[in-house]
Design a protein around this motif. Structure first.
Motif, mmCIF file in Angstrom:
data_model
loop_
_atom_site.group_PDB
_atom_site.id
_atom_site.type_symbol
_atom_site.label_atom_id
_atom_site.label_comp_id
_atom_site.label_asym_id
_atom_site.label_seq_id
_atom_site.Cartn_x
_atom_site.Cartn_y
_atom_site.Cartn_z
ATOM 1 N N CYS A 33 39.456 156.841 85.843
ATOM 2 C CA CYS A 33 40.180 157.936 86.496
ATOM 3 C C CYS A 33 41.008 158.654 85.436
ATOM 4 O O CYS A 33 41.399 158.050 84.436
ATOM 5 N N THR A 77 44.569 150.503 88.143
ATOM 6 C CA THR A 77 44.257 151.671 88.976
ATOM 7 C C THR A 77 43.368 151.241 90.140
ATOM 8 O O THR A 77 42.283 150.697 89.930
ATOM 9 N N SER A 125 40.273 151.515 81.899
ATOM 10 C CA SER A 125 41.592 151.711 82.504
ATOM 11 C C SER A 125 42.679 151.222 81.555
ATOM 12 O O SER A 125 42.668 150.066 81.145
ATOM 13 N N GLN A 126 43.580 152.116 81.221
ATOM 14 C CA GLN A 126 44.707 151.730 80.377
ATOM 15 C C GLN A 126 45.480 150.596 81.038
ATOM 16 O O GLN A 126 45.664 149.531 80.460
ATOM 17 N N SER A 127 45.917 150.845 82.266
ATOM 18 C CA SER A 127 46.787 149.873 82.949
ATOM 19 C C SER A 127 46.021 148.647 83.427
ATOM 20 O O SER A 127 46.581 147.577 83.573
ATOM 21 N N ALA A 145 52.555 159.302 88.601
ATOM 22 C CA ALA A 145 52.984 157.948 88.260
ATOM 23 C C ALA A 145 51.998 157.406 87.247
ATOM 24 O O ALA A 145 50.854 157.846 87.177
ATOM 25 N N LYS A 146 52.461 156.485 86.461
ATOM 26 C CA LYS A 146 51.629 155.958 85.387
ATOM 27 C C LYS A 146 50.473 155.127 85.931
ATOM 28 O O LYS A 146 49.361 155.178 85.437
ATOM 29 N N THR A 193 42.696 160.376 82.502
ATOM 30 C CA THR A 193 42.399 160.391 81.075
ATOM 31 C C THR A 193 41.321 159.366 80.725
ATOM 32 O O THR A 193 40.482 159.603 79.851
ATOM 33 N N SER A 194 41.330 158.252 81.412
ATOM 34 C CA SER A 194 40.308 157.228 81.128
ATOM 35 C C SER A 194 38.913 157.755 81.473
ATOM 36 O O SER A 194 37.927 157.389 80.836
ATOM 37 N N SER A 211 48.880 159.898 79.414
ATOM 38 C CA SER A 211 48.266 158.959 78.471
ATOM 39 C C SER A 211 47.876 159.668 77.166
ATOM 40 O O SER A 211 47.301 160.747 77.189
ATOM 41 N N VAL A 265 54.056 158.806 81.016
ATOM 42 C CA VAL A 265 53.096 158.860 82.129
ATOM 43 C C VAL A 265 51.791 159.518 81.678
ATOM 44 O O VAL A 265 50.701 159.105 82.062
HETATM 45 C C1 G6P Z 1 47.316 158.122 86.276
HETATM 46 C C2 G6P Z 1 48.023 158.395 84.978
HETATM 47 C C3 G6P Z 1 47.024 158.905 83.946
HETATM 48 C C4 G6P Z 1 45.882 157.914 83.796
HETATM 49 C C5 G6P Z 1 45.226 157.597 85.124
HETATM 50 C C6 G6P Z 1 44.267 156.427 85.008
HETATM 51 O O1 G6P Z 1 46.869 159.309 86.830
HETATM 52 O O2 G6P Z 1 49.051 159.341 85.168
HETATM 53 O O3 G6P Z 1 47.670 159.069 82.707
HETATM 54 O O4 G6P Z 1 44.938 158.434 82.919
HETATM 55 O O5 G6P Z 1 46.210 157.224 86.080
HETATM 56 O O6 G6P Z 1 44.997 155.280 84.666
HETATM 57 P P1 G6P Z 1 44.407 154.003 83.979
HETATM 58 O O7 G6P Z 1 45.566 153.079 83.820
HETATM 59 O O8 G6P Z 1 43.373 153.467 84.924
HETATM 60 O O9 G6P Z 1 43.806 154.401 82.689
#
Ligand code: G6P
Length: 610
Positions: A303, A355, A350-352, A604-605, A305-306, A403, A401
């Protein structure tokens, strides 16, 4: 989305611990906040609309001592972000307090029946039903049993923390779909959405799984399922340290993270490249050469940026490894009827690692028999744990927030993946060595681009009052255009669109006049001559051109109103370099427009709701 933290232990400074923790979680949501503390058998609570500083102001002069409490920073889903709807939520008698991250889907039905039983609701939130359900069962049961009974009645996602005035030796937490990490200190226990909130106190953590609970007292804690079966957890040592989650002299986390990229890109490659043979090694994939060779198709899901990184991954893998790749928005993938055949490898990016759409898409792919991998930043995150195997990008905590560093590290890892797969197919050792060398040069090249920050700032000064921007690129630089536009939208609230440069003629060209800045990503790659044609078309309509190109690219330089230079690299690696000035441009425009760069409105991040 929301951030939650709870504490129980020997310290008498629970208020301070919770507020500090909340500040570390604020990137998860920042429209309202609240706190509840149990002291001497009674509950003290406060909440407010706005950020944590507002809560702090409101609490000035309030006695926040104690050794048990919970707190929340909110990203509203149900109900306006006002004081009433802020967490914690309380039962009718104001003896139980609860904070929640997630969504209770069947809250309306539950609310109706609870109201019929005499419970009085004060808020518009979905969460409030939970605390009333707990109240209902708590009359006859221990707090944790009441929580279990309540949770069995709800559909949806939750990370919750609960305390009760008349049980001052108990903090109860539970998770389903929203992360909960338990920090284990000496004679104390921290329970939060994210390690950032507790890193100051401990690096020993356990991660709750879905449908699990923690019951912590001042002396000890234990974990169970919500069916009350005992579960054991391994204790993990968090690698991140406190310095990594501080601004380190930068005015914003986003700028710090942009400037960290030479190092983070290096970290994404560390120990993974073999110069002598032109190979890459990704141990985390945990697949034999035979299995890797059998891959017929790759699906990349993500989702935001990822997802943009995934689009670049498609170019990289198809170009280098010649394996067909499809890129899907996780939110679309999960609700389609995706075709997963033998030999399909799915990567959730996914960064986090939290998601919710990406996680659900991963689960859907797993259910259909795909071999599923994660490409995540946060170690121990849900996607990292639930995928069959995967690769960490090692970018360190990303707090802004919007990325930035995670994006370049994701592309770097996808390049390594392409190389691993390519070398098993048609990429020769000599070609592999060329790619390895180009990859190894990227960190210094990014550092070089960062030196042009002042020039980018000047361009920002010239255009920050414009309300529309167009970003154009071709090939692997088309997703870079999307990412540049997204960065600007996210943090400066300026309307921006990314397009493949050639598609401009099919619509966006109608928007071009002397007020339309157009950012062209046009390094000297195979699409260069074609992009020159597109620049001409913009100039012929008096558009303003900001070009990202290499030194010596005379045609572009002569036509553009502004030029930002990037060093030469291989065609498919340009995205790593070209995105850097776009991040800086968005950053400076946002600052000049007076926007809150690290906490843009409505965002939100970590998006843990659908
Ligand atoms: C949110 C953040 C974005 C990020 C996206 C996907 O929309 O604001 O910066 O790219 O989620 O998050 P993830 O952690 O799955 O890469």
């Amino acid at each position: 989305m929301c951030g939650i933290i709870g504490y129980i232990g020997q310290s008498n400074e629970v208020g301070k611990i919770l507020i500090e923790g909340l500040k570390r979680l604020e990137y998860r949501g920042y429209d309202s906040a609240g706190i509840a503390i149990v002291r001497d058998g009674s509950l003290t609570w406060e909440k407010t609309a706005g950020k944590i500083v507002k809560l702090e102001e409101k609490l000035r002069g309030t006695d926040l001592s104690g050794s048990l409490g919970i707190a929340h920073t909110r990203w509203a889903t149900h109900g306006e972000p006002n004081r009433v709807n802020a967490h914690p939520h309380l039962d009718c008698e104001k003896k139980i307090a609860l904070v929640h991250n997630g969504i209770i889907e069947n809250y309306k039905v539950l609310k109706q029946s609870l109201e019929a039983e005499g419970h009085e609701f004060e808020t518009e939130t979905d969460t409030e039903v939970l605390v009333h359900l707990i109240e209902k069962f708590y009359k006859d049961d221990e707090l944790e049993v009441a929580v279990q009974k309540a949770l069995k009645m709800v559909d949806g996602t939750y990370g919750i923390l609960v305390i009760a005035a008349d049980d001052p030796d108990k903090l109860v937490g539970a998770r389903n779909g929203s992360p909960i990490v338990v920090g284990i200190g000496e004679g104390e226990c921290f329970v939060a959405s994210d390690v950032a909130a507790i890193l100051k106190h401990t690096r020993q953590v356990i991660y709750l799984e879905d449908h699990e609970m923690i019951v912590a007292t001042h002396e000890s804690f234990h974990t169970t399922t919500i069916e009350n079966e005992h579960v054991d957890h391994n204790v993990h040592e968090v690698e991140w340290d406190l310095e990594m989650i501080e601004k380190g002299g930068f005015p914003h986390f986003m700028l710090k993270e942009i400037f960290e990229q030479p190092e983070t890109i290096r970290n994404a490659m560390r120990g993974r490249l073999i110069s002598s043979t032109g190979d890459a090694r990704l141990g985390g994939l945990n697949m034999t050469e035979e299995e890797l060779r059998a891959i017929k198709r790759i699906v990349l899901i993500g989702c935001g940026t990822s997802w943009h990184a995934a689009l670049i991954g498609e170019y990289l893998i198809e170009e280098i490894a010649r394996i067909p790749v499809e890129v899907e928005y996780a939110s679309e993938f999960r609700y389609r009827n995706p075709v997963i055949e033998d030999g399909t490898l799915v990567f959730a990016i996914s960064q986090s690692g939290e998601t919710v759409d990406t996680l659900a898409a991963l689960r859907e792919a797993e259910k259909r028999g795909a071999h599923c991998m994660g490409i995540c930043n946060v170690v121990g995150s849900t996607i990292a744990r639930e995928s069959h195997a995967g690769v960490y990008i090692h970018a360190g905590p990303e707090i802004g927030v919007a990325s930035t560093k995670a994006f370049t590290s994701q592309i770097t890892v996808l390049s390594l993946l392409a190389l691993v797969l390519g070398r098993m197919r048609m990429v020769s050792s000599t070609e592999g060595q060329k790619i390895v060398k180009a990859l190894q040069t990227l960190p210094d090249q990014v550092a070089e681009i960062l030196k042009s920050d002042d020039e980018v700032k000047k361009i920002a000064e010239a255009y920050y009052q414009h309300n529309n921007f167009l970003y154009l690129g071709r090939g692997a630089n088309y997703p870079v255009a999307l990412e540049g536009a997204l960065k600007l939208k996210e943090i400066s609230y300026v309307h921006a669109e990314g397009y493949p440069a050639a598609e401009m003629k099919h619509g966006p060209i109608a928007l071009i006049d002397e007020n339309m800045p157009v950012v062209f990503i046009c390094p000297k790659d195979s699409a260069y001559n074609k992009v020159i044609g597109n620049i001409n078309e913009v100039k012929a309509r008096q558009g303003k051109v900001i070009a990202i190109t290499n030194k010596g690219n005379k045609d572009v330089i002569d036509m553009a109103d502004h030029v930002i230079y990037i060093p030469k690299t291989l065609d498919f690696l340009y995205p790593v370099l070209a995105v850097i000035p776009l991040q800086l441009l968005a950053y400076h425009i946002a600052v000049l427009r007076g926007c809150n760069v690290d906490q843009p409105r409505n965002l939100a991040k970590s998006v843990t709701v659908e």
